[in-house]
Scaffold this motif. Structure first.
Motif, short mmCIF file in Angstrom:
data_model
loop_
_atom_site.label_atom_id
_atom_site.label_comp_id
_atom_site.label_asym_id
_atom_site.label_seq_id
_atom_site.Cartn_x
_atom_site.Cartn_y
_atom_site.Cartn_z
N THR A 135 54.19 80.08 38.01
CA THR A 135 53.31 79.73 38.97
C THR A 135 52.37 78.62 38.16
O THR A 135 51.96 77.72 38.96
CB THR A 135 52.37 80.67 39.55
N LEU A 136 52.04 78.66 37.08
CA LEU A 136 51.26 77.82 36.44
C LEU A 136 51.66 76.34 36.11
O LEU A 136 53.07 76.06 36.01
CB LEU A 136 50.75 78.23 34.72
N ARG A 137 50.95 75.53 36.21
CA ARG A 137 51.19 73.92 35.88
C ARG A 137 51.29 73.91 34.59
O ARG A 137 50.63 74.70 33.58
CB ARG A 137 50.27 72.81 36.47
N PRO A 138 51.71 72.91 33.90
CA PRO A 138 51.86 72.55 32.29
C PRO A 138 50.36 72.32 31.95
O PRO A 138 49.33 71.75 32.82
CB PRO A 138 52.33 71.20 32.04
N GLY A 139 49.83 73.00 30.97
CA GLY A 139 48.31 72.96 30.47
C GLY A 139 47.65 74.08 31.37
O GLY A 139 46.45 73.98 31.16
N GLY A 140 48.19 75.04 32.12
CA GLY A 140 47.40 75.81 32.95
C GLY A 140 46.90 77.07 32.00
O GLY A 140 47.31 76.99 30.99
N GLU A 141 46.07 77.59 32.65
CA GLU A 141 45.31 78.94 31.80
C GLU A 141 45.79 80.09 32.73
O GLU A 141 45.47 80.30 34.00
CB GLU A 141 43.78 78.75 32.05
N LEU A 142 45.98 81.08 31.80
CA LEU A 142 46.46 82.47 32.16
C LEU A 142 45.30 83.27 31.88
O LEU A 142 45.18 83.62 30.37
CB LEU A 142 47.86 82.87 31.85
N PRO A 161 54.97 77.55 30.62
CA PRO A 161 54.80 76.02 30.97
C PRO A 161 54.17 75.34 29.58
O PRO A 161 53.35 76.01 29.07
CB PRO A 161 53.65 76.25 32.12
N PRO A 162 54.47 74.36 29.21
CA PRO A 162 54.07 73.78 27.93
C PRO A 162 52.55 73.29 28.18
O PRO A 162 51.67 72.88 29.00
CB PRO A 162 54.90 72.14 28.09
N GLY A 163 51.98 73.61 26.97
CA GLY A 163 50.61 73.60 26.76
C GLY A 163 49.60 74.56 27.46
O GLY A 163 48.44 74.61 27.44
N PHE A 164 49.98 75.77 28.11
CA PHE A 164 49.68 76.70 28.99
C PHE A 164 48.61 77.58 27.79
O PHE A 164 49.18 77.62 26.52
CB PHE A 164 50.62 77.57 29.48
N ARG A 165 47.67 78.06 28.02
CA ARG A 165 46.77 78.86 27.30
C ARG A 165 46.50 80.26 27.92
O ARG A 165 46.26 80.35 29.06
CB ARG A 165 45.18 78.26 27.15
#
Length: 222
Positions: A135-142, A161-165
């Motif tokens: 569900t997260l966008r690239p760079g999104g936060e979980l 997703p790339p860049g996720f944190r």
């Protein structure tokens, strides 16, 4: 006589003012943990942002309210029970959906195909973690709050997703608790409570394990 909530010693007393004890009781646990989790993601949730709350139970329904009160984001809710989605709606969620095979697509459609800026997982099972990643966008936060024993495989390249944190928020601070109490006293935060006599605590825990409690159980004197 003044009343307080406590974290975790006498020097950390936080006055609750005119807030009822049954409403104050869940704040130092469910309220504070949810607030701390949201606070860690707030930088990603500006105007037009989207936050997804997975698991609308004792903590999740408070997170929905905290997101509405402290961010300008669209709040989407996911659960496996219709009753929990009704609770999400009462808590101010803009949209709710059951967890199904197409839930990630449904949620992404609500973001215009971009993906959510932040996901708060109050379950922590493998199925919910996989939903969060999808569900997260690239760079999104979980923010993984729940302790459901799930696992994500971290691999690059991979399906994340790339860049996720990823963050693993736990409880919170005294200043945050004071802010939680202030939200509750203002009417922006209200815990859904199920009152049970102290002598019936074992039965209340059993209801929790069976998923029979939508909000938070508050034990009261017999």
């Amino acid at each position: 006589m003044s009343s307080y909530v406590l974290v975790p010693s006498a020097r950390h007393l936080v006055p609750i003012g005119d807030l009822g004890a049954d409403q104050a009781a869940p704040l130092s646990d469910a309220g504070l943990t949810s607030y701390h989790a949201v606070a860690g993601l707030r930088h990603a949730l500006g105007e037009g942002g989207t936050a997804v709350v997975i698991g609308v139970g004792g903590l999740g329904h408070l997170a929905v309210q905290i997101l509405r009160a402290t961010t300008a984001s669209q709040v989407l809710a996911v659960d496996i029970h219709e009753g929990a989605l009704a609770l999400a709606d009462r808590s101010g969620a803009h949209f709710g959906t059951l967890l199904r095979e197409d839930t990630a697509r449904v949620l992404r459609d609500r973001t215009g195909g971009v993906g959510a800026d932040a996901v708060l997982d109050f379950v922590g099972a493998t199925a919910t973690l996989e939903l969060a990643a999808a569900t997260l966008r690239p760079g999104g936060e979980l923010a993984l709050v729940g302790s459901g024993g799930g696992q994500l495989t971290v691999r690059k390249p991979g399906f994340l997703p790339p860049g996720f944190r990823l963050s693993l928020p736990f409880w919170g601070t005294r200043p945050e608790l004071a802010e939680v109490v202030a939200l509750a006293r203002s009417g922006a935060l209200r815990a859904e409570t199920d009152h049970s006599p102290l002598s019936a605590a074992p039965q209340a825990f059993d209801r929790l394990r069976r998923g029979g409690v939508r909000g938070r159980v508050v034990l009261v004197p017999d």
